[in-house]
Write a protein that holds these residues in place. Structure first.
Motif, PDB file in Angstrom:
ATOM      1  N   TYR A   8      33.163  52.831   7.242  1.00 41.62           N
ATOM      2  CA  TYR A   8      32.398  53.809   6.458  1.00 41.62           C
ATOM      3  C   TYR A   8      31.195  53.152   5.787  1.00 41.62           C
ATOM      4  N   ILE A   9      31.423  51.992   5.172  1.00 40.86           N
ATOM      5  CA  ILE A   9      30.336  51.281   4.494  1.00 40.86           C
ATOM      6  C   ILE A   9      29.274  50.851   5.501  1.00 40.86           C
ATOM      7  N   THR A  10      29.702  50.409   6.667  1.00 34.82           N
ATOM      8  CA  THR A  10      28.760  50.008   7.713  1.00 34.82           C
ATOM      9  C   THR A  10      27.924  51.204   8.159  1.00 34.82           C
ATOM     10  N   GLN A  11      28.568  52.325   8.340  1.00 29.04           N
ATOM     11  CA  GLN A  11      27.876  53.516   8.841  1.00 29.04           C
ATOM     12  C   GLN A  11      26.959  54.144   7.797  1.00 29.04           C
ATOM     13  N   HIS A  12      27.399  54.225   6.540  1.00 30.08           N
ATOM     14  CA  HIS A  12      26.656  54.967   5.518  1.00 30.08           C
ATOM     15  C   HIS A  12      25.843  54.088   4.568  1.00 30.08           C
ATOM     16  N   PHE A  13      26.140  52.810   4.509  1.00 25.90           N
ATOM     17  CA  PHE A  13      25.449  51.911   3.581  1.00 25.90           C
ATOM     18  C   PHE A  13      24.921  50.668   4.289  1.00 25.90           C
ATOM     19  N   ASN A  14      24.802  50.747   5.608  1.00 27.15           N
ATOM     20  CA  ASN A  14      24.291  49.634   6.409  1.00 27.15           C
ATOM     21  C   ASN A  14      25.048  48.331   6.130  1.00 27.15           C
ATOM     22  N   GLY A  15      26.341  48.465   5.827  1.00 29.01           N
ATOM     23  CA  GLY A  15      27.183  47.294   5.590  1.00 29.01           C
ATOM     24  C   GLY A  15      27.006  46.652   4.228  1.00 29.01           C
ATOM     25  N   ASP A  16      26.248  47.271   3.345  1.00 24.05           N
ATOM     26  CA  ASP A  16      25.935  46.688   2.035  1.00 24.05           C
ATOM     27  C   ASP A  16      27.038  47.015   1.013  1.00 24.05           C
ATOM     28  N   LEU A  17      27.954  46.066   0.833  1.00 26.73           N
ATOM     29  CA  LEU A  17      29.076  46.278  -0.092  1.00 26.73           C
ATOM     30  C   LEU A  17      28.593  46.500  -1.522  1.00 26.73           C
ATOM     31  N   HIS A  18      27.572  45.765  -1.927  1.00 22.37           N
ATOM     32  CA  HIS A  18      27.068  45.880  -3.299  1.00 22.37           C
ATOM     33  C   HIS A  18      26.515  47.284  -3.571  1.00 22.37           C
ATOM     34  N   ARG A  19      25.761  47.802  -2.619  1.00 22.92           N
ATOM     35  CA  ARG A  19      25.196  49.148  -2.787  1.00 22.92           C
ATOM     36  C   ARG A  19      26.298  50.204  -2.825  1.00 22.92           C
ATOM     37  N   TYR A  20      27.310  50.039  -1.977  1.00 21.28           N
ATOM     38  CA  TYR A  20      28.437  50.980  -2.003  1.00 21.28           C
ATOM     39  C   TYR A  20      29.185  50.876  -3.336  1.00 21.28           C
ATOM     40  N   ALA A  21      29.398  49.656  -3.809  1.00 25.41           N
ATOM     41  CA  ALA A  21      30.078  49.466  -5.097  1.00 25.41           C
ATOM     42  C   ALA A  21      29.313  50.162  -6.212  1.00 25.41           C
ATOM     43  N   GLN A  22      27.992  50.040  -6.208  1.00 23.27           N
ATOM     44  CA  GLN A  22      27.174  50.719  -7.216  1.00 23.27           C
ATOM     45  C   GLN A  22      27.357  52.227  -7.139  1.00 23.27           C
ATOM     46  N   SER A  23      27.418  52.764  -5.936  1.00 26.30           N
ATOM     47  CA  SER A  23      27.567  54.217  -5.782  1.00 26.30           C
ATOM     48  C   SER A  23      28.922  54.699  -6.292  1.00 26.30           C
ATOM     49  N   GLU A  24      29.926  53.821  -6.263  1.00 31.09           N
ATOM     50  CA  GLU A  24      31.271  54.162  -6.736  1.00 31.09           C
ATOM     51  C   GLU A  24      31.476  53.796  -8.204  1.00 31.09           C
ATOM     52  N   GLY A  25      30.538  53.022  -8.775  1.00 26.03           N
ATOM     53  CA  GLY A  25      30.663  52.626 -10.178  1.00 26.03           C
ATOM     54  C   GLY A  25      31.705  51.545 -10.402  1.00 26.03           C
ATOM     55  N   VAL A  26      31.916  50.713  -9.382  1.00 26.39           N
ATOM     56  CA  VAL A  26      32.889  49.618  -9.482  1.00 26.39           C
ATOM     57  C   VAL A  26      32.213  48.323  -9.034  1.00 26.39           C
ATOM     58  N   SER A  27      32.914  47.212  -9.179  1.00 30.89           N
ATOM     59  CA  SER A  27      32.364  45.917  -8.777  1.00 30.89           C
ATOM     60  C   SER A  27      32.509  45.712  -7.266  1.00 30.89           C
ATOM     61  N   SER A  28      31.700  44.802  -6.745  1.00 34.12           N
ATOM     62  CA  SER A  28      31.820  44.434  -5.329  1.00 34.12           C
ATOM     63  C   SER A  28      33.192  43.840  -5.048  1.00 34.12           C
ATOM     64  N   GLU A  29      33.743  43.114  -6.029  1.00 34.61           N
ATOM     65  CA  GLU A  29      35.079  42.526  -5.875  1.00 34.61           C
ATOM     66  C   GLU A  29      36.128  43.616  -5.692  1.00 34.61           C
ATOM     67  N   GLN A  30      35.949  44.748  -6.389  1.00 25.03           N
ATOM     68  CA  GLN A  30      36.890  45.863  -6.235  1.00 25.03           C
ATOM     69  C   GLN A  30      36.817  46.430  -4.823  1.00 25.03           C
TER      70      GLN A  30
END
Length: 59
Positions: A8-30
């Protein structure tokens, strides 16, 4: 449609874990913890396993 959280992250966020974490309001570690815990996205919802049952093989 079902996919792993990483798919999902690869498809919708170009694999960017940090950007996805920001969209969820959590840390990249989470997010990494969720991925390691085999979370899936099914029909636009994030599903997190409660626990793996004995005798069940992860697929």
């Amino acid at each position: 449609m079902q996919m792993t959280l990483m798919e999902y992250i690869t498809q919708h966020f170009n694999g960017d874990l940090h950007r996805y974490a920001q969209s969820e309001g959590v840390s990249s570690e989470q997010i990494i913890h969720w991925i390691d815990n085999e979370c899936h996205v099914i029909k636009g919802r994030l599903f997190m396993p409660v626990r793996h049952l004995p005798g069940e093989q992860a697929q």
